[in-house]
Design a protein around this motif. Structure first.
Motif, PDB file in Angstrom:
ATOM      1  N   ILE A   1      -3.664   3.707  10.943  1.00  0.00           N
ATOM      2  CA  ILE A   1      -4.250   3.657  11.893  1.00  0.00           C
ATOM      3  C   ILE A   1      -3.691   2.526  12.672  1.00  0.00           C
ATOM      4  O   ILE A   1      -2.285   2.862  13.864  1.00  0.00           O
ATOM      5  CB  ILE A   1      -6.004   3.354  12.150  1.00  0.00           C
ATOM      6  CG1 ILE A   1      -6.332   4.733  11.595  1.00  0.00           C
ATOM      7  CG2 ILE A   1      -5.780   2.920  13.928  1.00  0.00           C
ATOM      8  CD1 ILE A   1      -8.495   4.985  12.524  1.00  0.00           C
ATOM      9  N   MET A   2      -3.260   1.452  12.183  1.00  0.00           N
ATOM     10  CA  MET A   2      -2.619   0.473  12.422  1.00  0.00           C
ATOM     11  C   MET A   2      -1.625   0.082  12.711  1.00  0.00           C
ATOM     12  O   MET A   2      -1.148  -0.372  11.750  1.00  0.00           O
ATOM     13  CB  MET A   2      -3.354  -0.760  12.423  1.00  0.00           C
ATOM     14  CG  MET A   2      -4.856  -1.035  12.777  1.00  0.00           C
ATOM     15  SD  MET A   2      -6.497  -2.362  12.572  1.00  0.00           S
ATOM     16  CE  MET A   2      -6.697  -2.122  11.148  1.00  0.00           C
TER      17      MET A   2
ATOM     18  N   ILE B   1       0.571  -1.613   0.099  1.00  0.00           N
ATOM     19  CA  ILE B   1      -0.391   0.119  -0.004  1.00  0.00           C
ATOM     20  C   ILE B   1       0.848   1.043   0.086  1.00  0.00           C
ATOM     21  O   ILE B   1       0.760   2.214  -0.541  1.00  0.00           O
ATOM     22  CB  ILE B   1      -0.613   0.275   1.662  1.00  0.00           C
ATOM     23  CG1 ILE B   1      -2.007  -1.096   1.189  1.00  0.00           C
ATOM     24  CG2 ILE B   1      -1.433   1.632   1.658  1.00  0.00           C
ATOM     25  CD1 ILE B   1      -3.054  -1.129   2.732  1.00  0.00           C
ATOM     26  N   ARG B   2       2.350   1.439   0.932  1.00  0.00           N
ATOM     27  CA  ARG B   2       3.183   2.552   0.758  1.00  0.00           C
ATOM     28  C   ARG B   2       3.448   2.353  -0.967  1.00  0.00           C
ATOM     29  O   ARG B   2       3.181   3.876  -1.175  1.00  0.00           O
ATOM     30  CB  ARG B   2       4.015   2.210   1.893  1.00  0.00           C
ATOM     31  CG  ARG B   2       4.756   2.976   3.052  1.00  0.00           C
ATOM     32  CD  ARG B   2       5.788   3.386   3.416  1.00  0.00           C
ATOM     33  NE  ARG B   2       6.088   2.081   3.261  1.00  0.00           N
ATOM     34  CZ  ARG B   2       6.901   1.494   3.905  1.00  0.00           C
ATOM     35  NH1 ARG B   2       5.560   0.313   4.801  1.00  0.00           N
ATOM     36  NH2 ARG B   2       7.878   0.096   3.968  1.00  0.00           N
ATOM     37  N   GLU B   3       3.997   1.497  -1.524  1.00  0.00           N
ATOM     38  CA  GLU B   3       4.515   2.568  -2.621  1.00  0.00           C
ATOM     39  C   GLU B   3       3.206   2.218  -3.905  1.00  0.00           C
ATOM     40  O   GLU B   3       4.265   2.975  -4.417  1.00  0.00           O
ATOM     41  CB  GLU B   3       4.830   0.045  -2.626  1.00  0.00           C
ATOM     42  CG  GLU B   3       6.924  -0.063  -2.171  1.00  0.00           C
ATOM     43  CD  GLU B   3       6.806  -1.259  -2.783  1.00  0.00           C
ATOM     44  OE1 GLU B   3       6.017  -2.214  -3.378  1.00  0.00           O
ATOM     45  OE2 GLU B   3       7.814  -1.372  -2.465  1.00  0.00           O
TER      46      GLU B   3
ATOM     47  N   THR C   1     -10.544   4.862   3.658  1.00  0.00           N
ATOM     48  CA  THR C   1     -10.838   2.891   4.247  1.00  0.00           C
ATOM     49  C   THR C   1     -10.386   3.161   3.365  1.00  0.00           C
ATOM     50  O   THR C   1     -10.110   3.126   1.931  1.00  0.00           O
ATOM     51  CB  THR C   1     -12.350   3.263   4.593  1.00  0.00           C
ATOM     52  OG1 THR C   1     -13.195   3.463   3.102  1.00  0.00           O
ATOM     53  CG2 THR C   1     -12.725   3.340   5.946  1.00  0.00           C
ATOM     54  N   LYS C   2      -9.839   1.789   3.644  1.00  0.00           N
ATOM     55  CA  LYS C   2      -9.059   0.467   2.060  1.00  0.00           C
ATOM     56  C   LYS C   2     -10.118  -0.605   1.677  1.00  0.00           C
ATOM     57  O   LYS C   2     -10.735  -0.668   2.978  1.00  0.00           O
ATOM     58  CB  LYS C   2      -7.917   0.265   3.332  1.00  0.00           C
ATOM     59  CG  LYS C   2      -6.331   0.548   3.505  1.00  0.00           C
ATOM     60  CD  LYS C   2      -5.802   0.661   4.351  1.00  0.00           C
ATOM     61  CE  LYS C   2      -4.433   1.238   4.853  1.00  0.00           C
ATOM     62  NZ  LYS C   2      -3.660   0.635   5.887  1.00  0.00           N
TER      63      LYS C   2
ATOM     64  N   ILE D   1      -4.332  12.761   6.700  1.00  0.00           N
ATOM     65  CA  ILE D   1      -4.982  12.477   6.451  1.00  0.00           C
ATOM     66  C   ILE D   1      -5.811  10.366   6.963  1.00  0.00           C
ATOM     67  O   ILE D   1      -4.310  10.304   6.996  1.00  0.00           O
ATOM     68  CB  ILE D   1      -5.340  11.502   4.512  1.00  0.00           C
ATOM     69  CG1 ILE D   1      -5.552  13.544   3.955  1.00  0.00           C
ATOM     70  CG2 ILE D   1      -6.797  10.949   3.965  1.00  0.00           C
ATOM     71  CD1 ILE D   1      -6.027  13.418   2.383  1.00  0.00           C
ATOM     72  N   MET D   2      -6.631  10.222   7.560  1.00  0.00           N
ATOM     73  CA  MET D   2      -6.429   9.388   8.341  1.00  0.00           C
ATOM     74  C   MET D   2      -6.767   7.519   7.252  1.00  0.00           C
ATOM     75  O   MET D   2      -7.367   8.051   5.957  1.00  0.00           O
ATOM     76  CB  MET D   2      -7.393   8.986   9.188  1.00  0.00           C
ATOM     77  CG  MET D   2      -6.950   9.859  10.578  1.00  0.00           C
ATOM     78  SD  MET D   2      -5.956   9.715  11.159  1.00  0.00           S
ATOM     79  CE  MET D   2      -6.078   8.037  11.806  1.00  0.00           C
ATOM     80  N   VAL D   3      -5.749   6.816   6.458  1.00  0.00           N
ATOM     81  CA  VAL D   3      -5.618   5.588   5.777  1.00  0.00           C
ATOM     82  C   VAL D   3      -6.030   4.630   6.026  1.00  0.00           C
ATOM     83  O   VAL D   3      -5.053   4.182   6.679  1.00  0.00           O
ATOM     84  CB  VAL D   3      -4.510   5.755   4.412  1.00  0.00           C
ATOM     85  CG1 VAL D   3      -4.944   5.090   3.641  1.00  0.00           C
ATOM     86  CG2 VAL D   3      -4.995   7.509   4.352  1.00  0.00           C
ATOM     87  N   THR D   4      -6.901   3.920   6.736  1.00  0.00           N
ATOM     88  CA  THR D   4      -7.091   3.021   7.225  1.00  0.00           C
ATOM     89  C   THR D   4      -7.954   1.926   6.615  1.00  0.00           C
ATOM     90  O   THR D   4      -9.273   2.237   5.709  1.00  0.00           O
ATOM     91  CB  THR D   4      -7.577   3.300   8.700  1.00  0.00           C
ATOM     92  OG1 THR D   4      -7.628   2.434   9.735  1.00  0.00           O
ATOM     93  CG2 THR D   4      -9.160   3.808   9.010  1.00  0.00           C
ATOM     94  N   ALA D   5      -8.025   0.158   6.604  1.00  0.00           N
ATOM     95  CA  ALA D   5      -9.008  -0.980   7.335  1.00  0.00           C
ATOM     96  C   ALA D   5     -10.170  -0.733   8.183  1.00  0.00           C
ATOM     97  O   ALA D   5     -11.353  -0.872   7.866  1.00  0.00           O
ATOM     98  CB  ALA D   5      -8.305  -2.162   7.216  1.00  0.00           C
TER      99      ALA D   5
END
Length: 223
Positions: A53-54, A13-15, A103-104, A79-83
Motif C-alpha cells: 500500500i505504502m 521483503i521483495r527479495e 499484513t506484515k 493480494i495487498m501485502v502491507t504493514a
C-alpha cells in the motif's frame, strides 16, 4: 508457469517474496515503485499481483482502483501485502477491489498458500474464449481468429473487441469504452476510439460489420 508481479519498495521483503515464489515454481518480477510496474504492464500482464500500500510514488489502493477500472486488468487477482493491520485498512483494501489482504510480518508458507489458492479460484472462474459468428476470441492465448484465420490485433484493439463481445447485443457507450479500455484518466480525444473501431472493423474483414455504430451513443457487437 504463472507470472507474479511484486510491487514492494522494501528490497528485503521483495527479495524474500521473490525467492519463495520462484522456489515454488512461479515466474516473478519485482518493482519498487508504481512507475516501473505500470511500464511493464504495457508489455506483459501477470497472472497475479502482490501489492504494497505504502509506495514512494503512488498509494497501492489507488493502483487497485485503476486496475479494476480497466477491462484488460480488471480480472487480475491482487493480494495487498502491507504493514497496515487495522480492520478498517483491510476493509478499505477489499472494498477497492483487492482479492486478499496480508499484513506484515507474514509467514512465507502462508504467502505461497494464499497465492496458490487465489490462482486456483481465478482460473476456475475465468472464461476461456468468446465465440460469436465467425469471430473467436481466445482469452487464454490472447488471440483472435476469424473463420479460423489468425487476426493480428494491437493490445487496445484486442481489449476493445473483448469488451464489445462480452456485451454482445448491448449498446456500450463511448464513455464506458474509453473508461474501461483506455482508463479513467484518459484525456485523449474521443476520435481515438473512432479510429480504433475503424481499424478493428478492417482487420476483422467481413465480420467487422458485426460492430454496429449507435449514433450519439456508442457501439454494439451484433449477435
Amino acid at each position: 508457469m504463472a507470472l507474479v508481479y511484486i510491487v514492494e519498495d522494501d528490497r528485503n521483503i521483495r527479495e524474500i517474496e521473490t525467492f519463495a515464489l520462484r522456489n515454488t515454481g512461479y515466474e516473478v518480477m519485482g518493482f519498487e515503485c508504481a512507475k516501473d510496474f505500470y511500464k511493464e504492464m504495457e508489455n506483459r500482464k501477470p497472472d497475479i499481483i502482490l501489492l504494497d500500500i505504502m509506495l514512494p510514488d503512488e498509494d497501492g489502493l489507488e493502483i487497485v482502483r485503476k486496475l479494476r477500472a480497466i477491462a484488460g486488468t480488471r480480472g487480475i487477482p491482487v493480494i495487498m501485502v502491507t504493514a497496515k493491520a487495522s480492520e478498517i485498512d483491510k476493509v478499505k483494501g477489499l472494498d477497492m477491489g483487492a482479492d486478499d489482504y496480508m499484513t506484515k510480518p507474514f509467514g512465507v508458507m502462508e504467502l505461497i498458500s494464499r497465492v496458490k489458492a487465489l490462482l486456483r479460484r481465478s482460473s476456475a472462474g475465468e472464461e476461456k474464449s468468446l465465440h460469436i459468428g465467425s469471430v473467436c476470441l481466445d482469452i487464454e492465448k490472447h488471440s483472435v481468429t476469424v473463420d479460423g484465420v489468425l487476426c493480428e490485433l494491437t493490445y487496445k484493439e484486442y481489449e476493445l473487441l473483448r469488451l464489445l463481445m462480452n456485451r454482445a447485443g448491448i449498446v456500450t457507450s463511448r464513455d464506458m469504452i474509453l473508461e474501461r479500455v483506455w482508463g479513467t484518466d484518459f484525456e485523449g480525444e474521443s476520435r481515438t476510439l473512432d479510429m480504433h473501431i475503424k481499424t478493428l472493423r478492417r482487420k476483422l474483414n467481413g465480420a467487422g460489420a458485426m460492430i454496429k455504430t449507435i449514433r450519439n451513443v456508442g457501439y454494439m457487437f451484433a449477435v
